[in-house]
Design a protein around this motif. Structure first.
Motif, PDB file in Angstrom:
ATOM      1  N   ASN A 309      49.173 -76.090 -13.355  1.00 52.56           N
ATOM      2  CA  ASN A 309      50.082 -75.438 -13.354  1.00 52.56           C
ATOM      3  C   ASN A 309      50.691 -74.352 -12.546  1.00 52.56           C
ATOM      4  N   GLU A 312      51.437 -77.097  -8.963  1.00 47.30           N
ATOM      5  CA  GLU A 312      52.991 -77.310  -9.862  1.00 47.30           C
ATOM      6  C   GLU A 312      53.936 -76.352  -9.501  1.00 47.30           C
ATOM      7  N   GLU A 313      53.698 -75.148  -9.737  1.00 43.06           N
ATOM      8  CA  GLU A 313      54.705 -74.113  -9.372  1.00 43.06           C
ATOM      9  C   GLU A 313      55.197 -73.825  -7.718  1.00 43.06           C
ATOM     10  N   GLU A 316      56.553 -77.179  -6.568  1.00 41.56           N
ATOM     11  CA  GLU A 316      58.227 -77.054  -7.224  1.00 41.56           C
ATOM     12  C   GLU A 316      59.172 -76.378  -6.185  1.00 41.56           C
ATOM     13  N   GLU A 319      59.771 -77.983  -2.805  1.00 39.28           N
ATOM     14  CA  GLU A 319      60.786 -79.112  -3.755  1.00 39.28           C
ATOM     15  C   GLU A 319      62.407 -78.821  -3.144  1.00 39.28           C
ATOM     16  N   LEU A 320      62.151 -77.297  -3.585  1.00 33.54           N
ATOM     17  CA  LEU A 320      63.990 -76.889  -3.491  1.00 33.54           C
ATOM     18  C   LEU A 320      63.696 -76.569  -1.954  1.00 33.54           C
ATOM     19  N   ARG A 555      55.159 -86.150  -2.090  1.00 34.68           N
ATOM     20  CA  ARG A 555      55.026 -84.579  -3.321  1.00 34.68           C
ATOM     21  C   ARG A 555      53.697 -85.035  -4.019  1.00 34.68           C
TER      22      ARG A 555
END
Ligand SMILES: Nc1ncnc2c1ncn2[C@@H]1O[C@H](COP(=O)(O)OP(=O)(O)OP(=O)(O)O)[C@@H](O)[C@H]1O
Ligand SMILES: [Mg+2]
Length: 811
Positions: A309, A312-313, A316, A319-320, A555
């Motif tokens: 987690n 992934e945080e 993320e 990706e933003l 990713r």
């Protein structure tokens, strides 16, 4: 030495207290060194060695202190700076002097003396040499780690040589270890700490430093507490102040991170050291704009996450940024104006912050609203903007202060009335002088009369010799020059006194106000460190987005079954070759062991490393160089790559190799990735093959780790005949008339030849030698013999290793 002046006696008294330091003794505008110190400094600093009453002496101008200090520290010296602590003008007899700071390479925090990288110091303590306590701390940032290790001396040496410590503190009882460290790392500053550092209990100092009531909250055992106490005591003594800016101790070994051992960091080329500068993973993915970000990235790389987690945080956020390139670019600009908040806060805590630090802090805070605007657009949590602090700094400090406090050019007008008054008197001086000048011109009729001021003689009226008969009675002669005379008047004298008082007051007041300001700022330190951490994180992840676009990374996805990297690339090697050939790895829980064969120079090691590096990149939250990556979250990566001699500790190549293998066999499990490169190479062929064979079986059956084993031992490819899950891969080469071509492409199968002689030819061995080698090879590579050998391999029985778990539980 009997005819010593009182000042030299004072010097010797002070020097006697600081025998292990180079003593810089303030004398007017210079820091002087005497006797042996003078000989050493004059040599290191390239300054003139002079004599004073027959004693060697060498001095450096006070304003260039930092520059020279830097050189002395880089030469591994400990330096004590001795200042005049009373005003020479008012002192009765000899000026009082005191050592105000002691500097060692591990305790410098001044901005112009250090670069952005971490400056880790290491303290080693052991009561009996069985268990070692390590405290690793960076005084400039306040970061601190502590742990107990069951290391052998050799493992300690490995640990030390794989980190770039700037200073080592070691308890006096560990003499032999100290000498060994000195041997391998002659450039590190090492200091032995007397036993009392560890015998006395400095718990109170720890409690005070951390502002805690109960020592138990730190969760340290007795010896760890003693070691931590020794660190704080040492710092308190050398810094002559309480140390309050350290973070609570963190563990090296913890459950939130993968702990990469130093060999793996080195083998995979993850972080820069002296040998591989510019060619590590860090160098490729470091697009950070802040110093704190750069330092944090190094920590991330050495401790990848193991919580899916959390990974992934991070991904993320990358990706933003990737999805909005404009924001990504704009953020870069704002981050560029953020200065080293982390170290500035440390300097505030140590009362060593400069006016420029405060301006840098202000500039950084000014960027926060802009950063927040972007974070809001991205839907991310915003940062505290520190409005009160910003306002305070705005009110208190001018935009471009002088480096020195006390000049009247640091504190802003309106912040302190008293200071403003004195500054006004002072600043109006020129105006007053001009007034007096025109008045005196009128009165005397001397048109070229001048009223000025100089540092040594103060105020004066200057009249040329030609006009000397026109001067009035009340002019008092002050100084005679070649063409003119200088005079003073009662009025001028009064003005001069007023100014002198103002100047002194400004100096005193400004210093006091500045100090009070720093003390007031200390309440922001904890929050500033938090801010620094958040900014670092944004900085790193923004950089990940940029590098992923630039180098075409994708990713990664995580799963629990398969280890699939399609068309993976080595992020560093691909930067240095025009035509990097991507390669795939496809492991499953069943097929998780690869024997990789291929000629020299074909790309085996590169392939091995790239798989490890891609896993690490993924687990620090970075995109990865591949077309597709679906991989497990690894708990550990173990590597055994390349031959390394350990001449100092007297271990042979093979022994080093085997102790590394044994670490792997004792620690790896099914959540580990094991990368083995040519294990068994350092001994005779038969021994080598046998050890490699048994190792492979053990890993495959017991540990069940994902494993890639690159080897020149063709015999090992036969493991496949015994165990279905051990698969063979090879690197493709093309044989042409003029020699071989490396295709660097990995495919299923077994390599048929080593092409060692071809590579020797490529390397430029004389033609005659190459031809002769071919001749020899013809003779000794007897086909039937090889086939017999293969047949005898088939006679090997399958071995069933069992886990020792039950056995262990009995005890
Ligand atoms: N996939 C690739 N694409 C392009 N060039 C590559 C690739 N892999 C390796 N190379 C190049 O080949 C060189 C040798 O690679 P590497 O060291 O991995 O070979 P090796 O098979 O381990 O050799 P040895 O058996 O001698 O240890 C590398 O330095 C690199 O320049
Ligand atoms: Mg190799």
């Amino acid at each position: 030495m009997n005819n010593l002046t009182p000042m030299m006696k004072q010097y010797l008294e002070i020097k006697n207290e600081y025998k292990d330091c180079i003593l810089l003794f303030r004398l007017g505008d210079f820091y002087e060194t005497f006797f042996d110190d003078a000989k050493i400094t004059s040599e290191i600093l390239q300054i003139t060695l002079t004599q004073r009453n027959g004693h060697p002496m060498a001095g450096i101008p006070y304003h260039a202190l930092d520059n020279y200090l830097k050189k002395l520290l880089e030469s591994g010296l400990k330096v004590a700076v001795c200042e005049q602590v009373e005003d020479p003008a008012t002192a009765k007899g000899i000026v009082k002097r005191e050592v105000t700071k002691i500097l060692t390479p591990g305790t410098v925090v001044e901005e112009n003396m250090i670069d952005e990288n971490n400056r880790y110091s290491l303290l080693i303590y052991s009561l009996k040499g069985e268990e070692y306590i390590f405290v690793v701390f960076d005084f400039s940032t306040g970061e601190l780690y502590i742990d107990t290790f069951n290391y052998s001396e050799n493992e300690i040496l490995d640990f030390i040589s794989s980190y770039s410590f700037v200073q080592i503190l070691i308890s006096k009882n560990l003499k032999t270890l100290r000498n060994k460290i000195k041997n391998i790392q002659s450039n590190i500053y090492i200091e032995e700490l007397d036993e009392w550092y560890f015998n006395k209990n400095f718990e109170d100092i720890i409690k005070e430093s951390y502002e805690i009531v109960n020592i138990d909250v730190l969760n340290l055992n007795k010896n760890e507490l003693l070691s931590l106490g020794a660190v704080f005591k040492y710092l308190e003594i050398t810094q002559k102040q309480k140390i309050t800016h350290f973070s609570f101790p963190k563990r090296f070994k913890n459950t939130n991170n993968m702990v990469l051992d130093s060999t793996t960091i080195l083998n995979l080329g993850l972080l820069p050291n002296k040998e591989n500068k510019g060619k590590t993973l860090y160098d490729i993915i470091k697009l950070t704009k802040t110093s704190m970000g750069a330092r944090m990235l190094q920590q991330w790389i050495s401790k990848p996450l193991i919580d899916k987690n959390l990974i992934e945080e991070r991904l993320e956020i990358v990706e933003l940024f990737r999805n909005d390139k404009l924001i990504m670019e704009e953020m870069k600009e704002y981050l560029s104006s953020i200065r080293d908040i982390e170290r500035i806060s440390s300097r505030i805590a140590l009362l060593r912050a400069t006016p420029r630090d405060l301006v840098a802090l202000k500039t950084s805070l000014d960027a926060l609203p802009y950063i927040n605007e972007l974070l809001t657009i991205l839907g991310l949590e915003t940062l505290d903007e520190f409005h009160n602090l910003k306002e305070l700094l705005n009110k208190a400090i001018v935009d471009e202060p002088t480096t020195q406090v006390g000049t009247g050019k640091v504190i802003r007008k309106g912040y302190n009335d008293e200071l403003d008054q004195y500054k006004e008197i002072f600043e109006n001086s020129n105006l007053y002088l001009k007034e007096i000048e025109s008045k005196e011109k009128q009165k005397t009729g001397i048109s070229n009369l001048k009223v000025s001021r100089n540092k040594i003689y103060g105020f004066y009226i200057e009249v040329t010799k030609a006009n000397i008969d026109k001067i009035p009675q009340y002019y008092i002669r002050k100084q005679t020059l070649v063409n003119s005379e200088r005079f003073i008047t009662q009025e001028l004298r009064e003005l001069e006194e007023k100014y002198a008082i103002a100047e002194k007051k400004i100096d005193e007041l400004e210093k006091k106000i500045f100090n009070n300001l720093i003390v007031e700022l200390q309440k922001y330190i904890k929050d500033l460190k938090k801010l620094s951490n958040k900014i670092s994180k944004i900085d790193i992840l923004r950089g990940f987005a940029e590098v992923s676009i630039k180098n075409k990374y994708i990713r990664p996805k995580f799963n629990e079954e398969n280890f699939i990297i399609i068309d993976g690339r080595h992020p560093v090697v691909e930067q240095f070759t025009d035509n990097f050939i991507p390669n795939t790895i496809n492991l499953t829980k069943e097929n998780r062991f690869v024997i990789l064969t291929g000629p020299n120079m074909s790309g085996k090691s590169t392939y091995l490393r790239q798989i490890g590096i891609i896993s690490i990149m993924a687990q620090i939250g970075s995109y990865v160089p591949a077309r597709k990556a679906e991989i497990p979250v690894l708990k550990n990566i173990f590597t055994r790559i390349g031959a390394k001699d350990d001449v100092v500790s007297g271990k042979s190549t093979f022994l080093v190799e085997m102790s590394e293998v044994s670490t792997i066999l004792n620690n790896a499990d099914e959540n580990s990735l094991i990368l083995l490169d040519e294990v068994g190479r350092g001994t005779g062929t038969i021994d080598g093959i046998s050890v490699a064979w048994a190792t492979s079986e053990y890993i495959y059956q017991v540990l069940k780790s994902y494993t890639i084993f690159a080897t020149h031992y063709m015999e090992l490819t036969m493991l496949n005949d015994f165990y279905d899950g051990i698969i063979n891969k090879r690197v493709k080469v093309l044989e042409t008339e003029s020699g071989i071509i490396f295709l660097h492409k990995i495919e299923d199968g077994i390599s048929d030849k080593s092409y060692g002689i071809e590579v020797a030819k490529l390397a430029g061995l004389p033609g005659e030698v190459v031809d002769r080698a071919k001749e020899i090879m013809e003779e000794i590579s007897n086909k039937t013999e090889f086939e017999n050998k293969l047949k005898s391999m088939k006679k090997i029985k399958q071995k069933r290793f069992k886990r020792n778990e039950n056995q262990l539980k009995l005890f």
